[in-house]
Scaffold this active site. Structure first.
Site, mmCIF file in Angstrom:
data_model
loop_
_atom_site.group_PDB
_atom_site.id
_atom_site.type_symbol
_atom_site.label_atom_id
_atom_site.label_comp_id
_atom_site.label_asym_id
_atom_site.label_seq_id
_atom_site.Cartn_x
_atom_site.Cartn_y
_atom_site.Cartn_z
ATOM 1 N N PRO A 190 -36.844 50.334 36.695
ATOM 2 C CA PRO A 190 -38.221 50.833 36.746
ATOM 3 C C PRO A 190 -38.288 52.217 37.381
ATOM 4 C CG PRO A 190 -37.851 49.237 38.497
ATOM 5 C CD PRO A 190 -36.586 49.279 37.688
ATOM 6 N N CYS A 191 -39.288 52.988 36.990
ATOM 7 C CA CYS A 191 -39.551 54.295 37.580
ATOM 8 C C CYS A 191 -39.815 54.117 39.075
ATOM 9 C CB CYS A 191 -40.771 54.889 36.895
ATOM 10 S SG CYS A 191 -41.275 56.502 37.502
ATOM 11 N N PRO A 192 -39.283 54.926 39.984
ATOM 12 C CA PRO A 192 -38.496 56.143 39.760
ATOM 13 C C PRO A 192 -36.991 55.953 39.925
ATOM 14 C CG PRO A 192 -39.242 56.117 42.014
ATOM 15 C CD PRO A 192 -39.638 54.782 41.411
ATOM 16 N N ILE A 193 -36.484 54.710 39.753
ATOM 17 C CA ILE A 193 -35.065 54.433 40.029
ATOM 18 C C ILE A 193 -34.115 55.322 39.208
ATOM 19 C CG2 ILE A 193 -33.287 52.632 40.035
ATOM 20 C CD1 ILE A 193 -35.468 52.404 42.220
ATOM 21 N N CYS B 115 -44.674 58.100 37.412
ATOM 22 C CA CYS B 115 -44.481 56.696 37.077
ATOM 23 C C CYS B 115 -45.752 56.112 36.482
ATOM 24 C CB CYS B 115 -44.077 55.904 38.305
ATOM 25 S SG CYS B 115 -42.544 56.520 39.039
#
Lengths: 80, 206
Positions: free
Chosen positions: B11-14, B88
Site C-alpha cells: 500500500p501507498c506509501p510503502i 496516497c
C-alpha cells in the site's frame, strides 16, 4: 449507508419536452423530478424524469393526455 | 550497483519508502528497479526521483504490473521517511477534499429557466458520484437552494446524510430575507468560506 434503489426513468426527444414534463407534473401534482439522463441510458446530454416505479401507468397516461412526447420509459437502480 | 525492489501489493506509501531505502543502500551511483502494481505508485516514484535529481523511466509490464527504473548519480541519498512525494488515495475512496461552490440558483447564463433545471440536475448528479465532495458552499443567489421551497432539498439532505458538509452564507440568507427559512445544513460566514476555499484540494463551480 448509501444504497441504490429502482427508479422509473422517462427520457424525451428534446430538453424542451423534458421541461414541459416538469410543468405538466407540477400542474397535475404528479410525482417525480428532473434529473440529468443517467449514463446507463445515454452518454449524451439531456434531461430525464425520475419518478417512483409504481407511477409508470399514471405518468404515461398523463403524458399521452397532455400530448407530451417521450422517448423511453425504463427502470434503473440509482443512489438514494 | 543494482538493486531490485518488489513492491507489488504494497500500500501507498510503502513503494516509495522501500525504494528510498534501496537507494540509500547503494551507497553511491547505481540503479534501483522497483516493481509496483498501480499507476499512483509509478507517479509517486517518478516524483520522488525527479525531486532528488535522479534519472527515471517507467514501463507497463501488464494489466497491474509496472517497472520503474531509477538511475542514481552522485546526488545524496534521500531521507527514508516519506518526503511529501506520495499522493496516497484516500482509504475507501468515499470522500475527498473537493469543495463545491454554488453562487447562483442557475447554472450558467442564458435562460434562467434552463439554468435552474441545469442546477437541479447538477446537484442530483453530485449525489450519484462514487466520491462525494467534502463541502458544498452556497452563497449569493445560491443560498436560495438550501432554503424552504428549493427543489434541491432532497438531494442536499441526501448529501448531508452521507457526511457532506452543507454550508450557506449567513449574510446572503439575511439579504434575501431567508434567515429563518434554512432547510438543510448550517450557516457560515466569509471567514469560513475563505478558509474552506483556500484549504480545498479542488474547487468546483457549477
Amino acid at each position: 449507508m448509501r444504497e441504490k434503489k429502482p427508479a422509473l426513468i422517462v427520457t424525451f426527444p428534446t430538453t424542451t419536452d423534458a421541461m414541459g414534463m416538469e410543468r405538466m407534473c407540477a400542474e397535475n401534482q404528479l410525482p417525480g423530478r428532473l434529473i440529468p439522463v443517467p449514463r446507463e441510458i445515454s452518454a449524451g446530454c439531456g434531461l430525464a424524469w425520475k419518478a417512483p416505479v409504481d407511477a409508470q401507468a399514471h405518468l404515461t397516461d398523463a403524458m399521452s393526455q397532455a400530448g407530451l412526447h417521450w422517448q423511453e420509459v425504463r427502470v434503473l437502480e440509482l443512489w438514494v | 550497483m543494482y538493486k531490485q525492489v518488489n513492491a507489488m501489493g504494497d500500500p501507498c506509501p510503502i513503494p516509495v519508502v522501500k525504494t528510498k531505502n534501496a537507494i540509500k543502500e547503494l551507497n553511491g551511483p547505481g540503479t534501483v528497479e522497483t516493481l509496483v502494481d498501480n499507476e499512483v505508485a509509478v507517479q509517486n516514484l517518478t516524483r520522488m526521483a525527479n525531486n532528488n535529481g535522479y534519472g527515471v523511466k517507467s514501463e507497463k509490464l501488464g494489466e497491474s504490473s509496472f517497472r520503474v527504473v531509477i538511475e542514481v548519480g552522485d546526488a545524496p541519498a534521500p531521507e527514508t521517511a516519506p518526503g511529501g512525494e506520495e499522493t496516497c488515495p484516500v482509504p475507501g475512496g468515499s470522500r475527498n477534499d473537493t469543495v463545491v461552490a454554488v453562487s447562483s440558483p442557475c447554472m450558467g447564463t442564458g435562460s434562467d429557466e434552463l439554468g435552474a433545471a441545469l442546477m437541479k440536475s447538477f446537484l442530483f448528479a453530485l449525489t450519484q458520484q462514487d466520491t462525494l465532495p467534502k463541502t458544498v458552499l452556497f452563497y449569493n443567489g445560491g443560498a436560495k437552494l438550501t432554503t424552504e421551497g428549493s427543489a434541491s432539498l432532497d438531494d442536499l439532505k441526501s448529501l448531508e446524510a452521507q457526511g457532506v458538509e452543507i454550508l450557506t452564507c449567513g449574510t446572503c440568507l439575511n439579504y434575501y430575507g431567508l434567515s429563518d427559512k434554512l432547510a438543510v445544513g448550517g450557516v457560515t460566514n466569509m471567514y469560513d468560506i475563505v478558509e474552506k476555499l483556500s484549504a480545498a484540494g479542488r474547487v468546483v463551480r457549477p
